[in-house]
Design an enzyme around this catalytic site. Structure first.
Site, PDB file in Angstrom:
ATOM      1  N   LYS A 194       0.860  -1.186   0.000  1.00 39.06           N
ATOM      2  CA  LYS A 194       0.000   0.000   0.000  1.00 39.06           C
ATOM      3  C   LYS A 194       0.894   1.233   0.000  1.00 39.06           C
ATOM      4  CE  LYS A 194      -3.868  -2.201   2.470  1.00 39.06           C
ATOM      5  NZ  LYS A 194      -4.608  -2.309   3.733  1.00 39.06           N
ATOM      6  N   LYS A 213      -5.068   6.088   2.061  1.00 40.21           N
ATOM      7  CA  LYS A 213      -5.607   6.046   3.436  1.00 40.21           C
ATOM      8  C   LYS A 213      -4.472   6.119   4.454  1.00 40.21           C
ATOM      9  CE  LYS A 213      -4.358   1.761   4.597  1.00 40.21           C
ATOM     10  NZ  LYS A 213      -3.582   1.309   5.746  1.00 40.21           N
ATOM     11  N   SER A 271      -2.213   0.177  13.780  1.00 42.37           N
ATOM     12  CA  SER A 271      -1.711   0.732  12.519  1.00 42.37           C
ATOM     13  C   SER A 271      -0.412   1.493  12.763  1.00 42.37           C
ATOM     14  CB  SER A 271      -2.755   1.675  11.913  1.00 42.37           C
ATOM     15  OG  SER A 271      -2.117   2.618  11.061  1.00 42.37           O
ATOM     16  N   ARG A 272       0.604   1.156  11.948  1.00 41.65           N
ATOM     17  CA  ARG A 272       1.888   1.865  12.080  1.00 41.65           C
ATOM     18  C   ARG A 272       1.750   3.313  11.646  1.00 41.65           C
ATOM     19  NH1 ARG A 272       4.098  -2.888   9.591  1.00 41.65           N
ATOM     20  NH2 ARG A 272       2.638  -2.287   7.975  1.00 41.65           N
ATOM     21  N   ASN A 273       0.876   3.578  10.641  1.00 37.65           N
ATOM     22  CA  ASN A 273       0.686   4.959  10.180  1.00 37.65           C
ATOM     23  C   ASN A 273      -0.003   5.806  11.246  1.00 37.65           C
ATOM     24  OD1 ASN A 273       1.620   5.159   7.242  1.00 37.65           O
ATOM     25  ND2 ASN A 273       0.495   3.232   7.292  1.00 37.65           N
ATOM     26  N   VAL A 291       7.180  -0.638   8.696  1.00 36.11           N
ATOM     27  CA  VAL A 291       7.137   0.470   7.749  1.00 36.11           C
ATOM     28  C   VAL A 291       5.837   1.281   7.880  1.00 36.11           C
ATOM     29  CG1 VAL A 291       6.212  -0.989   5.880  1.00 36.11           C
ATOM     30  CG2 VAL A 291       7.505   1.073   5.322  1.00 36.11           C
TER      31      VAL A 291
HETATM   32  N1  LIG Z   1       0.867  -4.809   8.457  1.00 30.20           N
HETATM   33  C1  LIG Z   1      -0.349  -4.676   7.994  1.00 30.20           C
HETATM   34  O1  LIG Z   1      -1.302  -4.722   8.766  1.00 30.20           O
HETATM   35  C2  LIG Z   1      -0.599  -4.493   6.530  1.00 30.20           C
HETATM   36  C3  LIG Z   1       0.398  -4.084   5.657  1.00 30.20           C
HETATM   37  N2  LIG Z   1       0.128  -3.887   4.335  1.00 30.20           N
HETATM   38  C4  LIG Z   1       1.158  -3.455   3.399  1.00 30.20           C
HETATM   39  O2  LIG Z   1       2.035  -4.555   3.129  1.00 30.20           O
HETATM   40  C5  LIG Z   1       3.359  -4.075   2.877  1.00 30.20           C
HETATM   41  C6  LIG Z   1       4.329  -4.783   3.795  1.00 30.20           C
HETATM   42  O3  LIG Z   1       3.928  -4.492   5.115  1.00 30.20           O
HETATM   43  P1  LIG Z   1       4.444  -5.286   6.383  1.00 30.20           P
HETATM   44  O4  LIG Z   1       4.809  -6.677   6.064  1.00 30.20           O
HETATM   45  O5  LIG Z   1       3.455  -5.098   7.443  1.00 30.20           O
HETATM   46  O6  LIG Z   1       5.753  -4.403   6.714  1.00 30.20           O
HETATM   47  P2  LIG Z   1       6.988  -4.702   7.647  1.00 30.20           P
HETATM   48  O7  LIG Z   1       7.601  -3.397   7.975  1.00 30.20           O
HETATM   49  O8  LIG Z   1       6.615  -5.618   8.753  1.00 30.20           O
HETATM   50  O9  LIG Z   1       7.936  -5.484   6.661  1.00 30.20           O
HETATM   51  C7  LIG Z   1       8.443  -4.884   5.493  1.00 30.20           C
HETATM   52  C8  LIG Z   1       8.959  -5.970   4.606  1.00 30.20           C
HETATM   53  O10 LIG Z   1       9.649  -5.391   3.494  1.00 30.20           O
HETATM   54  C9  LIG Z   1      10.921  -5.996   3.401  1.00 30.20           C
HETATM   55  N3  LIG Z   1      11.905  -5.114   2.799  1.00 30.20           N
HETATM   56  C10 LIG Z   1      12.194  -3.833   3.141  1.00 30.20           C
HETATM   57  N4  LIG Z   1      13.188  -3.374   2.358  1.00 30.20           N
HETATM   58  C11 LIG Z   1      13.532  -4.409   1.528  1.00 30.20           C
HETATM   59  C12 LIG Z   1      14.478  -4.564   0.488  1.00 30.20           C
HETATM   60  N5  LIG Z   1      15.296  -3.572   0.131  1.00 30.20           N
HETATM   61  N6  LIG Z   1      14.544  -5.747  -0.156  1.00 30.20           N
HETATM   62  C13 LIG Z   1      13.735  -6.755   0.190  1.00 30.20           C
HETATM   63  N7  LIG Z   1      12.824  -6.668   1.169  1.00 30.20           N
HETATM   64  C14 LIG Z   1      12.724  -5.510   1.820  1.00 30.20           C
HETATM   65  C15 LIG Z   1      11.285  -6.294   4.848  1.00 30.20           C
HETATM   66  O11 LIG Z   1      12.357  -7.199   4.884  1.00 30.20           O
HETATM   67  P3  LIG Z   1      13.269  -7.288   6.219  1.00 30.20           P
HETATM   68  O12 LIG Z   1      12.402  -7.844   7.281  1.00 30.20           O
HETATM   69  O13 LIG Z   1      14.358  -8.178   5.795  1.00 30.20           O
HETATM   70  O14 LIG Z   1      13.698  -5.874   6.518  1.00 30.20           O
HETATM   71  C16 LIG Z   1       9.968  -6.868   5.318  1.00 30.20           C
HETATM   72  O15 LIG Z   1       9.789  -8.176   4.880  1.00 30.20           O
HETATM   73  C17 LIG Z   1       3.306  -2.552   3.089  1.00 30.20           C
HETATM   74  O16 LIG Z   1       3.176  -1.920   1.844  1.00 30.20           O
HETATM   75  C18 LIG Z   1       2.049  -2.346   3.925  1.00 30.20           C
HETATM   76  O17 LIG Z   1       1.452  -1.080   3.691  1.00 30.20           O
HETATM   77  C19 LIG Z   1      -1.108  -4.121   3.837  1.00 30.20           C
HETATM   78  C20 LIG Z   1      -2.120  -4.556   4.650  1.00 30.20           C
HETATM   79  C21 LIG Z   1      -1.937  -4.768   6.055  1.00 30.20           C
HETATM   80  O1  LIG Z   2      -3.071  -1.364   5.895  1.00 28.19           O
HETATM   81  C1  LIG Z   2      -3.235  -1.693   7.043  1.00 28.19           C
HETATM   82  C2  LIG Z   2      -4.541  -2.140   7.559  1.00 28.19           C
HETATM   83  O2  LIG Z   2      -5.451  -2.362   6.536  1.00 28.19           O
HETATM   84  C3  LIG Z   2      -2.114  -1.624   7.999  1.00 28.19           C
HETATM   85  O3  LIG Z   2      -1.877  -0.328   8.321  1.00 28.19           O
HETATM   86  P1  LIG Z   2      -0.423   0.131   8.771  1.00 28.19           P
HETATM   87  O4  LIG Z   2       0.504  -0.121   7.610  1.00 28.19           O
HETATM   88  O5  LIG Z   2      -0.592   1.555   9.129  1.00 28.19           O
HETATM   89  O6  LIG Z   2      -0.032  -0.708   9.962  1.00 28.19           O
END
Ligand SMILES: NC(=O)C1=CN([C@@H]2O[C@H](COP(=O)(O)OP(=O)(O)OC[C@H]3O[C@@H](n4cnc5c(N)ncnc54)[C@H](OP(=O)(O)O)[C@@H]3O)[C@@H](O)[C@H]2O)C=CC1
Ligand SMILES: O=C(CO)COP(=O)(O)O
Length: 332
Positions: free
Chosen positions: A107, A192, A255-257, A280
């Protein structure tokens, strides 16, 4: 049973991997960090990104080897931080099987190019449109990791691909709906996060429900206008991926945001809020991209503009809220 590979074992990547495993698929996680790979592969545990789950399913493993990760994949899911996606995916361009469907969970809008993740993923992998699917909705990872009931939207211009991915992630607690509005889904999920930063900031500064509702509703109007200009179906904004995700993200400290914004509202600097962020906060880099996209599409983006002043100039919550409306009184 389908062979599915998830690139990125962050909080959401790992949680979605568990959903896919619960749905009966064979799931391989790929991560860079050896500690995460070993944890999932040898102990069924991701202590770094998803410690709340004690034991991940048995049909879920991990590898740090890119070729091994995707060799047998019928579906490849991308869950990497949005700003890192293009570079990370370049290494997979020539090794993803020719007919595999690629799914984005990300996202964000790419800073510098102002591109959505569907555009970034397709460009980075040289992927045809009919093999791309986006998944987005009110999906706070920790709640889904605890198998609390949730729903999401699975979008593709190819109904077969959307149905295949929806079937693959359907469980008793996770319900996917399908859509053909990829642009709408991408715009909702990315924008969002900027709104959640602003709502979090207002909450952190001590404001209540009226202020939060004002930001959320004006934020929805802003993301709907920008989404429509980008080619989205306005109906998408009233659904799970739009209003639904706004409600979840703007209303939860999970939510991290939201949390990043709350810390700014409490007086932390951007650097301090970044240091204490648990993963992130995509809204931070996406804010500038939204302002630039607004300029490009000739759509006013006052909320993103005000948040960019917070992030770059450190203006206060009062100043940010003051920037949302001009002095002129207009029709809603
Ligand atoms: N968490 C949530 O509730 C939700 C998240 N999302 C979206 O999903 C996506 C991922 O979120 P989330 O998993 O929660 O985030 P995290 O911060 O938990 O993890 C980020 C991921 O990206 C990887 N990453 C970062 N930089 C690199 C790189 N240079 N090369 C390869 N991998 C990399 C990290 O790897 P490493 O661990 O090795 O650093 C990790 O696996 C985001 O866009 C978020 O907006 C969507 C819905 C829900
Ligand atoms: O997208 C999300 C919930 O739908 C997660 O939000 P955050 O990335 O802010 O944690």
């Amino acid at each position: 049973m389908t062979n599915i590979t998830v690139l990125g074992a962050g909080a959401w990547g790992t949680t979605f991997g568990q959903v896919l495993a619960d749905a009966g698929n064979s799931v391989t996680m790929w991560a860079i960090e050896p500690e995460i790979v070993e944890g999932i592969r040898d102990h069924h545990h991701n202590a770094v990104r998803l410690p709340s789950v004690e034991r991940l399913p048995e049909n879920m493993t991990a590898t740090g080897d890119r070729a091994e990760a995707v060799r047998d994949a019928e579906i490849v899911v991308v869950a990497i931080a949005a700003q890192a996606a293009r570079k990370a995916l370049a290494d997979f361009r020539d090794i993803i099987p020719a007919h595999a469907i690629v799914v984005s969970l990300m996202k964000g809008i790419e800073r510098g190019t102002n591109k959505r993740m569907d555009e970034v993923v397709r460009e980075a992998l040289d992927l045809p449109e009919n093999r791309f699917v986006a998944v987005s909705g009110p999906n706070l990872s920790k709640e889904i990791a605890a198998r609390e009931p949730s729903a999401t939207v699975v979008a593709s211009t190819n109904p077969y691909a959307a149905a295949k991915v929806a079937n693959a992630c359907s469980t008793s607690y996770f319900h996917p709906f399908t859509s053909n509005d990829v642009i709408g889904l991408e715009m909702c999920g990315s924008l969002k996060n900027v709104v959640a930063l602003a709502v979090g900031m207002a909450r952190g500064a001590g404001y209540g429900e009226n202020t939060a509702a004002m930001i959320e509703t004006r934020g929805l109007a802003e993301l709907t206008a920008l989404g429509k200009a980008a080619g989205a179906d306005p109906k998408t904004f009233a659904g799970l991926a739009g209003v639904g995700d706004l409600i979840a993200t703007c209303g939860s400290p999970l939510s991290r945001n939201y949390t990043f914004g709350a810390n700014l509202g409490k007086g932390l600097t951007v650097e301090e809020a970044t240091k204490v962020s648990n993963g992130v906060a995509e809204g931070v880099p996406t804010t500038d991209a939204v302002v630039a996209l607004g300029d490009q599409l000739h759509v006013p983006t006052p909320l993103a503009f005000a948040m960019s002043h917070v992030l770059h100039e450190g203006i206060s919550c009062e100043q940010m809220l003051g920037e949302l409306f001009g002095t002129e009184i207009t029709a809603e």
